[in-house]
Design a protein around this motif. Structure first.
Motif, PDB file in Angstrom:
ATOM      1  N   GLY A 141       6.923 -19.437 -29.727  1.00 13.55           N
ATOM      2  CA  GLY A 141       8.276 -19.848 -29.285  1.00 13.55           C
ATOM      3  C   GLY A 141       8.758 -21.305 -29.983  1.00 13.55           C
ATOM      4  N   THR A 142      10.064 -21.727 -29.614  1.00 12.21           N
ATOM      5  CA  THR A 142      10.687 -22.766 -30.065  1.00 12.21           C
ATOM      6  C   THR A 142      10.564 -23.934 -28.914  1.00 12.21           C
ATOM      7  OG1 THR A 142      12.342 -21.527 -31.243  1.00 12.21           O
ATOM      8  CG2 THR A 142      12.709 -23.793 -31.051  1.00 12.21           C
ATOM      9  N   VAL A 143       9.639 -24.949 -29.541  1.00 13.73           N
ATOM     10  CA  VAL A 143       9.533 -25.867 -28.307  1.00 13.73           C
ATOM     11  C   VAL A 143      10.288 -27.216 -28.639  1.00 13.73           C
ATOM     12  CG1 VAL A 143       7.068 -25.086 -28.090  1.00 13.73           C
ATOM     13  CG2 VAL A 143       7.431 -27.077 -29.349  1.00 13.73           C
ATOM     14  N   THR A 144      10.433 -28.034 -27.616  1.00 13.49           N
ATOM     15  CA  THR A 144      10.909 -29.419 -27.796  1.00 13.49           C
ATOM     16  C   THR A 144      10.126 -30.396 -26.915  1.00 13.49           C
ATOM     17  OG1 THR A 144      12.905 -30.663 -27.860  1.00 13.49           O
ATOM     18  CG2 THR A 144      12.461 -29.470 -25.719  1.00 13.49           C
ATOM     19  N   TYR A 145       9.872 -31.489 -27.537  1.00 15.92           N
ATOM     20  CA  TYR A 145       8.677 -32.370 -27.025  1.00 15.92           C
ATOM     21  C   TYR A 145       9.396 -33.476 -26.194  1.00 15.92           C
ATOM     22  CZ  TYR A 145       4.454 -34.963 -26.865  1.00 15.92           C
ATOM     23  OH  TYR A 145       3.371 -35.766 -26.407  1.00 15.92           O
ATOM     24  N   LEU A 173       9.229 -26.512 -33.731  1.00 22.30           N
ATOM     25  CA  LEU A 173       9.708 -27.632 -32.973  1.00 22.30           C
ATOM     26  C   LEU A 173      11.156 -28.003 -33.157  1.00 22.30           C
ATOM     27  CD1 LEU A 173       8.547 -29.979 -31.138  1.00 22.30           C
ATOM     28  CD2 LEU A 173       8.369 -31.179 -33.424  1.00 22.30           C
ATOM     29  N   THR A 174      11.893 -28.143 -32.207  1.00 24.86           N
ATOM     30  CA  THR A 174      13.171 -28.742 -32.415  1.00 24.86           C
ATOM     31  C   THR A 174      13.495 -29.714 -31.402  1.00 24.86           C
ATOM     32  OG1 THR A 174      15.621 -28.259 -31.966  1.00 24.86           O
ATOM     33  CG2 THR A 174      13.879 -26.975 -30.469  1.00 24.86           C
ATOM     34  N   GLU A 175      13.870 -30.810 -31.798  1.00 23.26           N
ATOM     35  CA  GLU A 175      14.089 -32.278 -31.284  1.00 23.26           C
ATOM     36  C   GLU A 175      15.149 -32.079 -30.270  1.00 23.26           C
ATOM     37  OE1 GLU A 175      11.653 -34.477 -31.020  1.00 23.26           O
ATOM     38  OE2 GLU A 175      10.526 -34.040 -32.874  1.00 23.26           O
ATOM     39  N   MET A 176      15.037 -32.664 -29.028  1.00 23.14           N
ATOM     40  CA  MET A 176      16.149 -32.964 -28.147  1.00 23.14           C
ATOM     41  C   MET A 176      16.808 -34.476 -28.308  1.00 23.14           C
ATOM     42  SD  MET A 176      14.817 -33.406 -24.354  1.00 23.14           S
ATOM     43  CE  MET A 176      12.638 -33.094 -24.234  1.00 23.14           C
ATOM     44  N   THR A 177      17.955 -34.431 -27.890  1.00 26.85           N
ATOM     45  CA  THR A 177      18.731 -35.752 -27.861  1.00 26.85           C
ATOM     46  C   THR A 177      18.086 -36.634 -26.959  1.00 26.85           C
ATOM     47  OG1 THR A 177      20.810 -34.683 -28.252  1.00 26.85           O
ATOM     48  CG2 THR A 177      20.952 -36.918 -27.575  1.00 26.85           C
ATOM     49  N   ASP A 203      19.930 -35.410 -16.647  1.00 27.07           N
ATOM     50  CA  ASP A 203      20.258 -35.674 -17.994  1.00 27.07           C
ATOM     51  C   ASP A 203      19.119 -34.979 -18.988  1.00 27.07           C
ATOM     52  OD1 ASP A 203      22.529 -36.822 -17.221  1.00 27.07           O
ATOM     53  OD2 ASP A 203      21.511 -39.109 -17.346  1.00 27.07           O
ATOM     54  N   LYS A 204      17.940 -35.098 -18.404  1.00 33.01           N
ATOM     55  CA  LYS A 204      16.963 -34.582 -19.124  1.00 33.01           C
ATOM     56  C   LYS A 204      16.963 -33.076 -19.555  1.00 33.01           C
ATOM     57  CE  LYS A 204      14.153 -36.651 -20.977  1.00 33.01           C
ATOM     58  NZ  LYS A 204      14.005 -37.168 -22.333  1.00 33.01           N
ATOM     59  N   ILE A 205      17.061 -32.475 -18.477  1.00 31.75           N
ATOM     60  CA  ILE A 205      17.218 -31.153 -18.588  1.00 31.75           C
ATOM     61  C   ILE A 205      18.598 -30.521 -19.274  1.00 31.75           C
ATOM     62  CG2 ILE A 205      15.513 -30.464 -16.448  1.00 31.75           C
ATOM     63  CD1 ILE A 205      18.077 -29.295 -15.051  1.00 31.75           C
ATOM     64  N   ALA A 206      19.458 -31.533 -19.161  1.00 33.05           N
ATOM     65  CA  ALA A 206      20.700 -30.999 -19.976  1.00 33.05           C
ATOM     66  C   ALA A 206      20.532 -31.088 -21.620  1.00 33.05           C
ATOM     67  CB  ALA A 206      21.868 -31.725 -19.551  1.00 33.05           C
ATOM     68  N   ASN A 207      19.687 -32.235 -21.788  1.00 34.53           N
ATOM     69  CA  ASN A 207      19.135 -32.439 -23.405  1.00 34.53           C
ATOM     70  C   ASN A 207      18.428 -31.229 -23.713  1.00 34.53           C
ATOM     71  OD1 ASN A 207      20.751 -34.611 -24.043  1.00 34.53           O
ATOM     72  ND2 ASN A 207      19.362 -35.889 -22.936  1.00 34.53           N
ATOM     73  N   ILE A 208      17.437 -30.832 -22.911  1.00 29.41           N
ATOM     74  CA  ILE A 208      16.665 -29.647 -23.201  1.00 29.41           C
ATOM     75  C   ILE A 208      17.485 -28.348 -23.423  1.00 29.41           C
ATOM     76  CG2 ILE A 208      14.808 -27.947 -22.098  1.00 29.41           C
ATOM     77  CD1 ILE A 208      13.537 -30.748 -20.650  1.00 29.41           C
ATOM     78  N   ALA A 209      18.265 -28.203 -22.461  1.00 21.06           N
ATOM     79  CA  ALA A 209      19.077 -26.891 -22.479  1.00 21.06           C
ATOM     80  C   ALA A 209      19.887 -27.068 -24.040  1.00 21.06           C
ATOM     81  CB  ALA A 209      19.973 -26.723 -21.484  1.00 21.06           C
ATOM     82  N   SER A 211      19.107 -28.523 -26.667  1.00 11.29           N
ATOM     83  CA  SER A 211      18.283 -28.262 -27.834  1.00 11.29           C
ATOM     84  C   SER A 211      18.189 -26.716 -28.337  1.00 11.29           C
ATOM     85  CB  SER A 211      16.827 -29.001 -27.516  1.00 11.29           C
ATOM     86  OG  SER A 211      16.121 -27.851 -26.978  1.00 11.29           O
ATOM     87  N   GLY A 212      18.252 -25.839 -27.338  1.00 10.74           N
ATOM     88  CA  GLY A 212      17.988 -24.458 -27.538  1.00 10.74           C
ATOM     89  C   GLY A 212      16.569 -24.143 -27.670  1.00 10.74           C
ATOM     90  N   ALA A 213      15.826 -24.873 -27.127  1.00  4.78           N
ATOM     91  CA  ALA A 213      14.374 -24.543 -27.211  1.00  4.78           C
ATOM     92  C   ALA A 213      13.959 -23.604 -26.112  1.00  4.78           C
ATOM     93  CB  ALA A 213      13.153 -25.790 -26.946  1.00  4.78           C
ATOM     94  N   ASP A 214      13.058 -22.958 -26.040  1.00  2.00           N
ATOM     95  CA  ASP A 214      12.551 -22.035 -25.055  1.00  2.00           C
ATOM     96  C   ASP A 214      11.455 -22.450 -24.239  1.00  2.00           C
ATOM     97  OD1 ASP A 214      10.464 -21.271 -26.388  1.00  2.00           O
ATOM     98  OD2 ASP A 214      11.576 -19.698 -27.637  1.00  2.00           O
ATOM     99  N   THR A 215      10.840 -23.643 -24.626  1.00  2.00           N
ATOM    100  CA  THR A 215       9.700 -24.101 -24.465  1.00  2.00           C
ATOM    101  C   THR A 215       9.871 -25.749 -24.285  1.00  2.00           C
ATOM    102  OG1 THR A 215       8.368 -22.453 -24.951  1.00  2.00           O
ATOM    103  CG2 THR A 215       7.082 -24.412 -24.413  1.00  2.00           C
ATOM    104  N   LEU A 216       9.313 -26.199 -23.071  1.00  2.00           N
ATOM    105  CA  LEU A 216       9.334 -27.761 -23.011  1.00  2.00           C
ATOM    106  C   LEU A 216       7.783 -28.173 -22.875  1.00  2.00           C
ATOM    107  CD1 LEU A 216      10.606 -30.601 -22.585  1.00  2.00           C
ATOM    108  CD2 LEU A 216       9.829 -30.433 -20.083  1.00  2.00           C
ATOM    109  N   LEU A 217       7.346 -29.297 -23.918  1.00  2.00           N
ATOM    110  CA  LEU A 217       6.171 -29.790 -23.930  1.00  2.00           C
ATOM    111  C   LEU A 217       6.214 -31.258 -23.485  1.00  2.00           C
ATOM    112  CD1 LEU A 217       4.533 -28.079 -26.978  1.00  2.00           C
ATOM    113  CD2 LEU A 217       4.468 -27.397 -24.610  1.00  2.00           C
ATOM    114  N   ALA A 218       5.210 -31.828 -23.103  1.00  2.00           N
ATOM    115  CA  ALA A 218       4.836 -33.274 -22.772  1.00  2.00           C
ATOM    116  C   ALA A 218       3.562 -33.481 -22.683  1.00  2.00           C
ATOM    117  CB  ALA A 218       5.794 -33.849 -21.721  1.00  2.00           C
TER     118      ALA A 218
END
Lengths: 260, 475
Positions: A141-145, A173-177, A203-209, A211-218
């Motif tokens: 997957g493509t994740v954003t952190y 890994l792809t970084e979100m704004t 705002d957070k989920i808009a930035n996640i979307a 980013s194009g990532a299919d996975t969010l990690l924290a």
């Protein structure tokens, strides 16, 4: 897992697991993933059964008496462990606040300082203390952190999760704004000021979307329940995991907010 | 100024529903943080300067009486006067008296948050003296009948079309009947009108960013030059400032100066820095014939020696609010008094009482972004937490919340009971999650489920499973 040879890595550190109340109740797999990550690098892990909560809700609500009582319980429960490690920058950050609750020079203050000095968030513990360079895990997957606030600003957790994620096979890994901007959870904040919290998590989920990532990690379940809950309410297909689950290769079950 | 801090929650809801405000706040969030970060990146010693500034301010606060008296002596030496104001009422009376002595009909004003703090404009107007704001943002607000929503960009909540409306509504009496819509034209129109105001004013009132003890100098920093015209053209200049603005030396002022502009707007230095040391001397080409400094306390000395002393290091740069996600969501007016954002959440309870302002220090996620950018390293979340402790001790915490917190605390202090309760809770919530793994609505958790699902627990608690997998694996 690959690790640097060093005085700590060559021994067998005895670690007390700080489970966190959210992992205990909502997502035990995060705590089991933490156990696996620690045992894979040769730690002996125990989870003192008298632990409940770090006391942060009381501390941040101005209830210092209850915060102090919970701090004393945690300090006593974890005395004797070489390290205290937990899957949360927020809870471990709270353990590091304990000395503020006691009179400088008092016995409890000294005990609180000693606990604070050996308490670590799991990913930074692996990288900064044990010198771990990589993990044996696979994730397609493509994740954003999302950089959870307490881990980032109180504990300096930023590069460590990214360094280990880079060694997970199949993961990119792809970084979100604005990855460093708060998601709006804030403990009791999200209950006391739900409209403001909603603005922030939107705002957070808009930035996640974006980013194009299919996975969010924290690294913190508070943030993950908040962001995951918002993503699912909006019908997002983004999968949500705690970073420890991915690093431990324990992603066979259901992601946060999904059933499989 | 009418205080609306007690209705913070309603203010915030209104702000969130205000589309033009949300548009303006989007610009703020996209602008200030990036500019500051770029300016910091260009100055390798920035972090060292922050340490030095924190230490300098701490030193000053330990010897505040000495530096204030030195400042007063040096102002007098240069022919100026210093007036000590214990509170807002005293400050208003002193300033009114000076204006009346000067026979003032109009006064021009440079940007000053202290004059907002003491409610000066209304007071002067009530006594027949017209105050004229000359900072463009403040001027726009005066036309709109508003107060600043930000300490350095007071009209940050106003959009271009709203400025156009305000000018069109108020400038007709100056013969400006054509509606302007372009920023440059609007600025020129305001400039033309203000030019006459500058020349006609009897008294000029400014704030002061720094008061330098060794020279008796007050310093203002601006980007428009209106401060210079305000303090040099009228016969009388009054600098209204507060006691914590004093610094020992010129060098100390420049240290703070280097941090101020970078932290505020991301500029290396602001466009105008104006240093005033006394009235016009024989042979000077310009300057006021009277120079007054009003030093306001208004509760600041009570903060000395208290858990809030660190707040007196503040140099009013606005970096905390520029980086605050809560400020960025609701803007400054929702905070309900003069100072918004994190610095306001610490200061406001001091000025108007925690019983009126308890929402402010609570409306923070403690994300810590404010502290991470503060040029004088004020531990803002910690100070907000101190206010929450005062609130709790005074039994001002909302009763339902206090009760819930009490029940929770009673349970978590009893591990065996807590284990049983969490086993039941995890089980029940898992069932409520059903096949989707998430809960859409939950009694007593409406604040959460109104906008988001609650991911359901996996089913059995960690400790339930751990006891089976590792008998004796804990203690």
């Amino acid at each position: 897992m690959t690790s640097a040879s060093g005085p700590v890595a060559s021994g067998k550190p005895r670690v007390g697991l700080f489970v966190t109340c959210l992992a205990d109740l909502f997502r035990p797999s995060v705590a089991f993933a933490t156990v696996k990550l620690l045992e894979d690098v040769g730690c002996t892990v125990e989870a003192p059964a008298v632990q409940t909560c770090c006391g942060q809700p009381a501390f941040n609500s101005g209830d210092r008496a209850d915060a102090r009582a919970l701090a004393e319980a945690v300090i006593a429960a974890f005395e004797g462990y070489e390290f205290v490690v937990g899957p949360s920058g927020s809870c471990i950050g709270m353990l590091r606040h304990y000395p503020e609750l006691f009179e400088p020079g008092s016995p409890w203050h000294g005990r609180a300082e000693r606990l604070a000095a050996r308490s670590h968030e799991i990913v930074s513990f692996l990288v900064d203390v044990l010198g771990v360079h990589g993990v044996n895990a696979h994730y397609a997957g493509t994740v954003t952190y999302h950089d959870s606030c307490s881990g980032l600003r109180e504990l300096g957790v930023k590069a460590q999760p990214r360094a280990l994620l880079a060694t997970v096979a199949g993961l990119s890994l792809t970084e979100m704004t604005d990855s460093e901007v708060c998601c709006g959870f804030g403990g009791t904040f999200c209950i006391k000021y739900p409209e403001i919290s909603n603005r922030m998590v939107s705002d957070k989920i808009a930035n996640i979307a974006a980013s194009g990532a299919d996975t969010l990690l924290a690294g913190d379940l508070g943030c993950l329940l908040n962001i995951g809950g918002k993503l699912k309410r909006e019908g997002s297909p983004v999968r949500v995991w705690h970073v420890a689950e991915v690093l431990a290769g324990m992603t066979d079950g259901a992601p946060i907010g999904d059933a499989r | 100024m009418h205080i609306t801090s007690p209705s913070f929650k309603a203010n915030a809801r209104a702000a969130l529903a205000d589309a033009p405000l949300q548009r303006a706040l989007g610009n703020l969030r996209a602008g200030f943080p990036g500019k500051r970060a770029a300016a910091v990146a260009r100055l390798p010693e920035f972090e060292a300067l922050r340490d030095a500034a924190r230490d300098l301010k701490n030193h000053i606060l330990e010897h505040l009486d000495f530096y204030l008296e030195t400042f007063e002596a040096n102002v007098k030496q240069h022919g100026g006067q210093v007036h000590w104001a214990r509170d807002a009422e005293e400050a208003r009376q002193i300033i009114l008296g000076l204006c009346q002595q000067a026979g003032a009909k109009t006064v021009t004003k440079g940007k000053s948050m202290i004059t907002e703090e003491i409610g000066l404009n209304d007071y002067l107007a009530q006594h027949g003296i017209e105050p004229i704001e000359t900072d463009l943002g403040e001027y726009i607000l005066q036309l709109r009948g508003e107060h600043p929503s930000h300490i350095i960009a007071p009209a940050i909540h106003v959009n271009l079309d709203q400025v156009s409306d305000a000018f069109h509504a108020h400038h007709g009496r100056y013969g400006k009947t054509e509606r302007q819509t372009e920023p440059r034209q609007l600025m020129n129109e305001a400039r033309e009108i203000l030019r006459d105001k500058f020349l006609a004013a009897d008294v000029g009132i400014t704030g002061a960013n720094f008061c330098i003890a060794e020279t008796g100098t007050t310093v203002i920093v601006t980007n428009e030059g209106n401060g210079d015209l305000t303090q040099t053209l009228p016969r009388v200049h009054i600098a209204v400032t507060s006691i914590e603005k004093v610094v020992p030396t010129l060098e100390d002022a420049t240290l703070l100066h280097r941090l101020l502009s970078r932290s505020a707007t991301g500029q290396e230095i602001e466009v105008y820095g104006t240093w005033s040391s006394g009235p016009r001397r024989p042979g000077d080409p310009d300057g006021p014939s009277e120079y007054h400094v009003v030093l306001l306390d208004n509760g600041r000395s009570n903060m000395l020696g208290s858990e809030f002393q660190d707040m007196l290091r503040c140099i009013r740069c606005s970096a905390c609010m520029n980086h605050c996600p809560v400020y960025g969501a609701i803007g400054g007016h929702a905070y309900g008094w003069v100072y918004p954002g994190p610095m306001g959440s610490v200061l406001t309870p001091q000025f108007i009482g925690i019983e009126n302002a308890a929402n402010l220090p609570n409306a923070s996620t403690f994300c810590g972004r404010c502290e991470s950018v503060c040029p004088v390293r004020i531990p803002l979340p910690k100070l907000m937490r101190h206010w929450r402790a005062r609130e709790y001790e005074k039994h001002l915490t909302p009763q339902g919340f206090r009760f819930g917190l009490g029940v929770w605390a009673w349970c978590v202090r009893r591990p065996a009971l807590y284990r049983r309760l969490t086993r039941i809770g995890a089980c029940v919530l898992k069932v409520l999650g059903g096949k989707t793994g998430r809960i859409r609505s939950l009694p007593l958790a409406g604040g959460w489920t109104a906008w988001r699902d609650l991911p359901a627990p996996q089913g059995r608690t960690f400790f339930e499973q751990w006891a089976e997998r590792r008998p004796g694996g804990g203690r």
